[in-house]
Design a protein around this motif. Structure first.
Motif, PDB file in Angstrom:
ATOM      1  N   PRO A 229     100.319 -24.317  40.811  1.00  0.00           N
ATOM      2  CA  PRO A 229      99.176 -24.950  40.156  1.00  0.00           C
ATOM      3  C   PRO A 229      97.938 -24.074  40.294  1.00  0.00           C
ATOM      4  O   PRO A 229      97.753 -23.412  41.311  1.00  0.00           O
ATOM      5  N   GLU A 230      97.114 -24.081  39.260  1.00  0.00           N
ATOM      6  CA  GLU A 230      95.945 -23.207  39.281  1.00  0.00           C
ATOM      7  C   GLU A 230      94.867 -23.805  40.177  1.00  0.00           C
ATOM      8  O   GLU A 230      94.297 -24.848  39.875  1.00  0.00           O
ATOM      9  N   ASP A 231      94.629 -23.150  41.253  1.00  0.00           N
ATOM     10  CA  ASP A 231      93.722 -23.628  42.288  1.00  0.00           C
ATOM     11  C   ASP A 231      92.384 -22.917  42.097  1.00  0.00           C
ATOM     12  O   ASP A 231      92.332 -21.686  42.021  1.00  0.00           O
ATOM     13  N   VAL A 232      91.298 -23.675  42.058  1.00  0.00           N
ATOM     14  CA  VAL A 232      89.995 -23.035  41.834  1.00  0.00           C
ATOM     15  C   VAL A 232      89.596 -22.140  43.001  1.00  0.00           C
ATOM     16  O   VAL A 232      88.745 -21.271  42.859  1.00  0.00           O
ATOM     17  N   PHE A 233      90.183 -22.393  44.158  1.00  0.00           N
ATOM     18  CA  PHE A 233      89.816 -21.588  45.320  1.00  0.00           C
ATOM     19  C   PHE A 233      90.745 -20.390  45.528  1.00  0.00           C
ATOM     20  O   PHE A 233      90.678 -19.714  46.540  1.00  0.00           O
ATOM     21  N   LEU A 234      91.645 -20.206  44.588  1.00  0.00           N
ATOM     22  CA  LEU A 234      92.463 -18.988  44.603  1.00  0.00           C
ATOM     23  C   LEU A 234      92.019 -18.121  43.440  1.00  0.00           C
ATOM     24  O   LEU A 234      91.722 -18.642  42.355  1.00  0.00           O
ATOM     25  N   CYS A 235      91.982 -16.839  43.655  1.00  0.00           N
ATOM     26  CA  CYS A 235      91.475 -15.947  42.619  1.00  0.00           C
ATOM     27  C   CYS A 235      92.602 -15.569  41.653  1.00  0.00           C
ATOM     28  O   CYS A 235      93.624 -15.020  42.068  1.00  0.00           O
ATOM     29  N   HIS A 236      92.394 -15.877  40.391  1.00  0.00           N
ATOM     30  CA  HIS A 236      93.400 -15.553  39.376  1.00  0.00           C
ATOM     31  C   HIS A 236      92.867 -14.501  38.411  1.00  0.00           C
ATOM     32  O   HIS A 236      93.325 -14.406  37.279  1.00  0.00           O
ATOM     33  N   LEU A 237      91.859 -13.764  38.824  1.00  0.00           N
ATOM     34  CA  LEU A 237      91.216 -12.838  37.899  1.00  0.00           C
ATOM     35  C   LEU A 237      91.511 -11.375  38.236  1.00  0.00           C
ATOM     36  O   LEU A 237      91.725 -11.031  39.398  1.00  0.00           O
ATOM     37  N   ASP A 238      91.502 -10.562  37.203  1.00  0.00           N
ATOM     38  CA  ASP A 238      91.549  -9.112  37.358  1.00  0.00           C
ATOM     39  C   ASP A 238      90.227  -8.565  36.855  1.00  0.00           C
ATOM     40  O   ASP A 238      89.635  -9.131  35.927  1.00  0.00           O
ATOM     41  N   ILE A 239      89.778  -7.479  37.440  1.00  0.00           N
ATOM     42  CA  ILE A 239      88.523  -6.878  36.987  1.00  0.00           C
ATOM     43  C   ILE A 239      88.788  -5.419  36.622  1.00  0.00           C
ATOM     44  O   ILE A 239      89.406  -4.682  37.399  1.00  0.00           O
ATOM     45  N   LEU A 240      88.363  -5.049  35.440  1.00  0.00           N
ATOM     46  CA  LEU A 240      88.419  -3.639  35.027  1.00  0.00           C
ATOM     47  C   LEU A 240      86.992  -3.115  35.104  1.00  0.00           C
ATOM     48  O   LEU A 240      86.061  -3.784  34.642  1.00  0.00           O
ATOM     49  N   LEU A 241      86.829  -1.966  35.687  1.00  0.00           N
ATOM     50  CA  LEU A 241      85.483  -1.518  36.024  1.00  0.00           C
ATOM     51  C   LEU A 241      85.339  -0.026  35.744  1.00  0.00           C
ATOM     52  O   LEU A 241      86.261   0.750  35.989  1.00  0.00           O
ATOM     53  N   LEU A 242      84.178   0.356  35.243  1.00  0.00           N
ATOM     54  CA  LEU A 242      83.891   1.773  35.031  1.00  0.00           C
ATOM     55  C   LEU A 242      82.630   2.155  35.785  1.00  0.00           C
ATOM     56  O   LEU A 242      81.642   1.409  35.786  1.00  0.00           O
ATOM     57  N   SER A 243      82.683   3.313  36.423  1.00  0.00           N
ATOM     58  CA  SER A 243      81.531   3.766  37.194  1.00  0.00           C
ATOM     59  C   SER A 243      81.331   5.260  36.966  1.00  0.00           C
ATOM     60  O   SER A 243      82.275   6.005  36.720  1.00  0.00           O
ATOM     61  N   SER A 244      80.072   5.662  37.087  1.00  0.00           N
ATOM     62  CA  SER A 244      79.783   7.093  36.923  1.00  0.00           C
ATOM     63  C   SER A 244      79.388   7.732  38.253  1.00  0.00           C
ATOM     64  O   SER A 244      78.919   8.856  38.292  1.00  0.00           O
ATOM     65  N   ALA A 245      79.556   6.987  39.370  1.00  0.00           N
ATOM     66  CA  ALA A 245      79.144   7.519  40.674  1.00  0.00           C
ATOM     67  C   ALA A 245      80.137   8.567  41.180  1.00  0.00           C
ATOM     68  O   ALA A 245      81.228   8.724  40.620  1.00  0.00           O
ATOM     69  N   ASP A 246      79.758   9.259  42.223  1.00  0.00           N
ATOM     70  CA  ASP A 246      80.675  10.239  42.803  1.00  0.00           C
ATOM     71  C   ASP A 246      81.736   9.514  43.638  1.00  0.00           C
ATOM     72  O   ASP A 246      81.537   8.373  44.064  1.00  0.00           O
ATOM     73  N   TRP A 247      82.826  10.203  43.863  1.00  0.00           N
ATOM     74  CA  TRP A 247      83.967   9.561  44.501  1.00  0.00           C
ATOM     75  C   TRP A 247      83.657   9.126  45.945  1.00  0.00           C
ATOM     76  O   TRP A 247      84.125   8.083  46.397  1.00  0.00           O
ATOM     77  N   ASP A 248      82.832   9.908  46.640  1.00  0.00           N
ATOM     78  CA  ASP A 248      82.529   9.577  48.040  1.00  0.00           C
ATOM     79  C   ASP A 248      81.937   8.180  48.162  1.00  0.00           C
ATOM     80  O   ASP A 248      82.358   7.367  48.989  1.00  0.00           O
ATOM     81  N   SER A 249      80.921   7.928  47.341  1.00  0.00           N
ATOM     82  CA  SER A 249      80.285   6.620  47.463  1.00  0.00           C
ATOM     83  C   SER A 249      81.206   5.506  46.970  1.00  0.00           C
ATOM     84  O   SER A 249      81.205   4.402  47.511  1.00  0.00           O
ATOM     85  N   LEU A 250      82.035   5.820  45.974  1.00  0.00           N
ATOM     86  CA  LEU A 250      82.953   4.796  45.472  1.00  0.00           C
ATOM     87  C   LEU A 250      84.039   4.475  46.500  1.00  0.00           C
ATOM     88  O   LEU A 250      84.377   3.317  46.713  1.00  0.00           O
TER      89      LEU A 250
END
Lengths: 904, 87
Positions: A229-250
């Motif tokens: 059952p879909e529980d609001v307190f369980l995370c069912h999401l995926d996030i796709l993300l783009l960043s332009s920072a350098d790898w060290d900080s990421l």
């Protein structure tokens, strides 16, 4: 400061204390896997919880400590004293962060450097210092392209999810990305798949994504497959993300979410491929015809001018505007512009030939697989609610096993309280498990149409969660405690029927375990103040009774008031005792700080010292314990600095190379005795006498007259120091004086014994509680004073001719015993009595140095008072140990007899 | 209160933490036509967004800040699309 942060700091301080203690034990006794586990768990908890508040320097430091401890646990690196020292230093730094957070003086920017430096030192111990800490360490970045502008390497395919996402973006968004990729060394793409139970660890994936360094954009999708059952307190999401920072900080940012993300570096060319058709289309537009030619043939200035012109004449929301604005920015960097132009004209049709999946296809597919919610309401808890409770149970069991994040406990409290509609705050994992188990049983008994429902319908009717919870709290000694509801009612149906509420007495036994409640100390202090006020108010009743009799002439009323006074008096005493019990904590509360202190100072002085502690369970009033902390530190420092000899000196003196300091707490009647013993060189009375004379503390005649025992007491004199060389540890001559004052202010006294070559022993005798004091009142020069009833031996009235004179001292013989007399008028600065009196009132008190007779004007009754320390301008007067408020509103000064008599 | 529930619209204000997710979920489940006013929303926990996406909510007013809310619009639309194509 927020309540949540307050709780976090409070709990984290406990974890830090525990970790530091274990670390000291580790350094003393050598490697112990159990101790390392404990330290790891403590620090893991701090790290996990700190992430809730986005305090990155703190989290980074805790994370580095945790990583190092993890390596220790896995036996990847050996434990060493140096490693332990750096860990302790890190814990101290974290503690300093907490201090600043509490004081509101924190500046995260200043923490960054300290945190990074310490984290670096911690990571230096690890073999994997240079390896990235996230998934990137093990997962090859298949699509990584090293060329900065993306034209040198062959174009690799983007991950499918990334390609779908990019192609679904609006034209302007894609162009923004394109130019971002041109301006930096490519982009970083993250497919962040938060763990289902991440909310329980205090994680907030959306904000993790938003807080990513160099954040450009993100998108959120529902997981393609949701189990159960879909529980609001369980995370069912995926996030796709783009960043332009350098790898060290990421990598540093995502280090906290190991195992929850996939990372791919995207080159500028890969982004270009996504935009190529669009760019071709734009370049074919009439308004950019000139620009297209300029890009091929002209220099940056001309291109910038054309871009500027096109931007001015087009809509800012259009792709053309976005394109020209992007190129105009690139003209500021000719190298980038050149790379861009090469990219633009070298592979104009590449993207058109690429097979790019359509975003809609994937969205459709992923969305179609997502399970919709089917809330199944029933008479009891819903399916969702039960599943949620089950989830909490799993997390709680992990917590109890020490595997989970303690930071989640507050959330679980909240969740359980909301599901069960109970007022649950700050429950322990064990308590919560019991509450959930109990609700599960109730729910089962509701759903199952068994004999219980038929035989005792009233039972089911009364099974509202709130009622059962309250009943369980009240009814602790149930007869059927070990039986679940159904069993109990089945076994004894006859008894169960007529008493529907008997259900509450059939609660499982585990509910009867005493519960712990964390309460802010200020609230208890306030309660204690109220008890003090009540005591004062109570004291006014005897005055009232006397007034009723003397002024009102009503003996009957006076008697009634006295009778009520007895009742109020008893209740006040019981209330006071109950409140005082709440404030009692074991002395380990203070003692636990000392192993570290001894270790650090001993190292600093190149001495070897062992600290032995006994009686740490002895209970003590919390306020008294805290007031004791500083004096004990002074005494320990003195023992380490002046008492214990250097190893070579000890060996030469035939002693063990390692010195020993004992810290012992022992309850004794209403007092607690704390002893600090060392086996050091002891204190030489002759040396003390000579130093005291040189410093003007004693006169020449005293130099000859005082004995060794009295000489030793000189170390408590203000400004006296035995140290020939002032160190940063002790020897400033304020320590022992301050110690004595603090102990006296806490209502205790200090004793000292020392033997040259053998060692020194300090004995602090302190009241166990800050209880109501019984005080004997007396009058001098028409002013009221008090003296602690504990020190009163007896009261006598004598004729003046019974007082004898020996040399310059007045004495009185009481039962063949000589008692020196002191006229308090003289000591308190009043004029001496010149009139002849028929009788002298003598208050005989014991000062610790034998009995003394205090000549006063009049005795009064004994009363209970809450003694308050002297404050403000009176704070420096050691002649009085405190003040108390009388029932009629007057202030009573309580005389500190030994101090008062020693001033002359 | 971070969430004020009216008859047809719930107004999200300021900081909406995880503990509000269940209540919002139940409120939206009661009537799918209900709307959310996000004008004064400054922060929401992922669990709140998850509830919004789950129900494919209709937003009456979007936040006034300059944050890009495109991702949420897309996510909500995806849910609607899902319902239309998979009744």
């Amino acid at each position: 400061m927020s309540e949540l942060l307050d709780t976090f700091i409070g709990e984290s301080r406990e974890n830090l204390e525990s970790a530091s203690q274990e670390l000291i034990t580790l350094q003393t006794n050598g490697y112990d896997a159990k101790a390392v586990d404990t330290i790891f768990r403590d620090i893991h908890t701090i790290k996990g919880s700190s992430d809730l508040f986005d305090i990155k320097p703190l989290t980074r430091l805790a994370h580095a400590s945790e990583d190092l401890l993890d390596c220790l646990r896995a036996s990847e690196i050996p434990f060493s004293d140096e490693l332990g020292d750096v860990l302790l230093e890190s814990f101290d730094q974290i503690s300093t962060f907490f201090d600043e957070l509490e004081a509101g003086t924190h500046q995260l920017s200043q923490w960054e450097g300290v945190s990074a430096e310490l984290a670096g030192r911690l990571r230096n111990f690890m073999n994997t210092t240079d390896a990235p800490s996230g998934n990137e360490a093990t997962q090859p970045v298949e699509n990584a392209v090293e060329a900065p502008a993306g034209i040198a390497a062959p174009v690799a395919a983007l991950p499918e999810t990334a390609a779908n996402w990019l192609s679904s973006m609006s034209d302007t968004a894609r162009l923004t990305l394109f130019f971002k990729s041109q301006e930096s060394t490519g982009l970083h793409y993250f497919h962040y798949t938060p763990d289902a139970d991440c909310f329980f660890r205090g994680e907030d994936p959306f904000n993790v994504s938003l807080a990513t360094p160099g954040f450009i954009t993100h998108t959120i999708t529902r997981k393609s497959h949701v189990e159960g059952p879909e529980d609001v307190f369980l995370c069912h999401l995926d996030i796709l993300l783009l960043s332009s920072a350098d790898w060290d900080s990421l990598s540093s940012h995502f280090a906290y979410y190991e195992g929850q993300y996939e990372h791919t570096q995207i080159s500028a060319e890969q982004v270009y491929q996504q935009c190529a058709p669009l760019i071709s289309q734009i370049l074919n537009e009439e308004e950019v015809e000139t620009l297209a030619q300029a890009l091929e043939n002209e220099g940056p200035e001309q291109i910038a001018r054309i871009c500027n012109f096109v931007c001015a004449s087009t809509n800012p929301d259009s792709a053309v505007w976005q394109f020209c604005a992007g190129i105009e920015r690139l003209t500021e960097n000719p190298a980038m512009l050149s790379a861009f132009c090469q990219c633009l004209f070298a592979t104009p049709d590449t993207a058109q030939t690429e097979e790019t999946p359509v975003a809609d296809d994937v969205s459709e597919e992923s969305i179609a697989e997502a399970a919709p919610t089917q809330p199944a309401e029933s008479e009891g808890l819903s399916e969702n609610a039960l599943a949620m409770l089950k989830q909490q149970e799993t997390v709680l069991i992990r917590l109890i096993d020490g595997r989970g994040n303690q930071g989640a406990l507050a959330s679980i409290n909240l969740i359980v309280s909301r599901i069960l509609n109970l007022d649950i705050v700050d429950r322990t994992p064990e308590d919560l498990l019991r509450v959930i188990a109990s609700e599960g049983e109730q729910n089962d008994s509701q759903e199952a149409p068994d004999a219980t429902d038929i035989q005792a319908p009233a039972v089911a009717d009364t099974e509202a969660p709130v009622a059962s919870e309250q009943a369980a709290a009240i009814n602790d000694d149930s007869a059927n405690a070990n039986k679940p509801v159904a069993e109990a009612t089945q076994a004894e149906p006859a008894e169960a029927k007529p008493e529907p509420v008997s259900e509450t007495s059939a609660k499982p036994a585990e509910r009867q375990v005493p519960r712990t409640l964390k309460v802010n100390q200020e609230k208890i202090d306030y309660l204690m103040d109220l008890v003090g006020e009540l005591t004062v108010a109570k004291n006014s009743l005897p005055y009232l009774a006397r007034q009723a009799e003397e002024d009102g002439g009503s003996r009957k009323l006076s008697k009634q008031i006295k009778s009520h006074f007895t009742i109020v008096n008893r209740l006040t005493e019981e209330l006071q005792s109950a409140v005082l019990q709440i404030r009692m904590v074991p002395v380990s509360h203070v003692f636990q700080r000392y192993p570290r202190l001894v270790r650090d100072l001993a190292r600093k002085l190149n001495k070897k010292i062992e600290l032995e502690m006994q009686g740490e369970d002895t209970e003590f009033d919390k306020n008294l314990i805290e007031s004791l902390s500083e004096p004990l530190i002074h005494l320990l420092r003195n023992s380490i600095d002046h008492g214990i000899e250097a190893p070579a000196d000890r060996l030469a003196a035939g002693k063990n190379e390692s010195g020993c300091i004992q810290l012992i707490a022992t309850p004794q009647d209403d007092n607690v005795v704390i002893e600090i013993r060392d086996d050091g060189k002891g204190i030489d009375p002759a040396k003390i006498k000579m130093l005291a004379y040189q410093k003007g503390v004693i006169t020449e005649s005293q130099l000859e007259s005082i004995n060794d025992e009295e000489a030793l007491q000189l170390i408590f004199a203000p400004g006296f120091s035995t140290s020939e060389q002032v160190s940063d540890l002790s020897g400033r001559g304020v320590g022992m004086d301050a110690v004595k004052t603090m102990v006296t202010q806490a209502g205790g006294h200090i004793e000292m014994q020392s033997e040259v070559g053998k060692g020194t022993q300090f004995r602090l005798v302190l009241p166990q509680t800050m209880s109501v004091n019984r005080v004997m009142m007396f009058e001098v020069n028409e002013q009221m004073f008090g003296v602690s009833m504990d020190s009163v031996v007896e009261t006598v009235k004598v004729r003046p001719d019974e007082i004898q004179q020996i040399k310059n001292h007045q004495v009185l013989v009481i039962r063949d015993k000589l008692v020196p007399l002191h006229d308090l008028r003289e000591y308190l600065g009043f004029e001496l009595q010149t009139q002849n009196v028929e009788e002298q009132s003598i208050l005989v008190v014991n000062t610790g140095n034998g009995d003394m007779g205090l000549v006063i004007d009049k005795f009064h009754e004994g009363i209970d008072v809450i003694q308050k320390p002297l404050e403000g301008v009176m704070a420096g007067y050691s002649h009085f140990s405190g003040t108390a408020l009388l029932g009629d509103g007057r202030v009573l000064l309580i005389v500190n007899v030994p101090e008062l008599l020693s001033c002359r | 209160m971070p969430i004020t529930y009216k008859q047809k619209v719930a107004v999200l204000d300021g900081n909406c933490e995880v503990d509000l997710a269940e209540e919002l979920d139940a409120w939206l489940a009661e009537n799918p036509k209900r709307q959310l006013n996000l004008k004064s929303l400054t922060h929401a926990h992922t669990a709140i967004y998850q509830v919004m996406i789950k129900h494919g909510i209709s937003v009456s007013v979007w936040p006034a800040d300059d944050q890009d809310w495109h991702w949420l619009k897309v996510a909500i639309d995806s849910k609607l699309y899902d319902e239309e194509t998979n009744p």
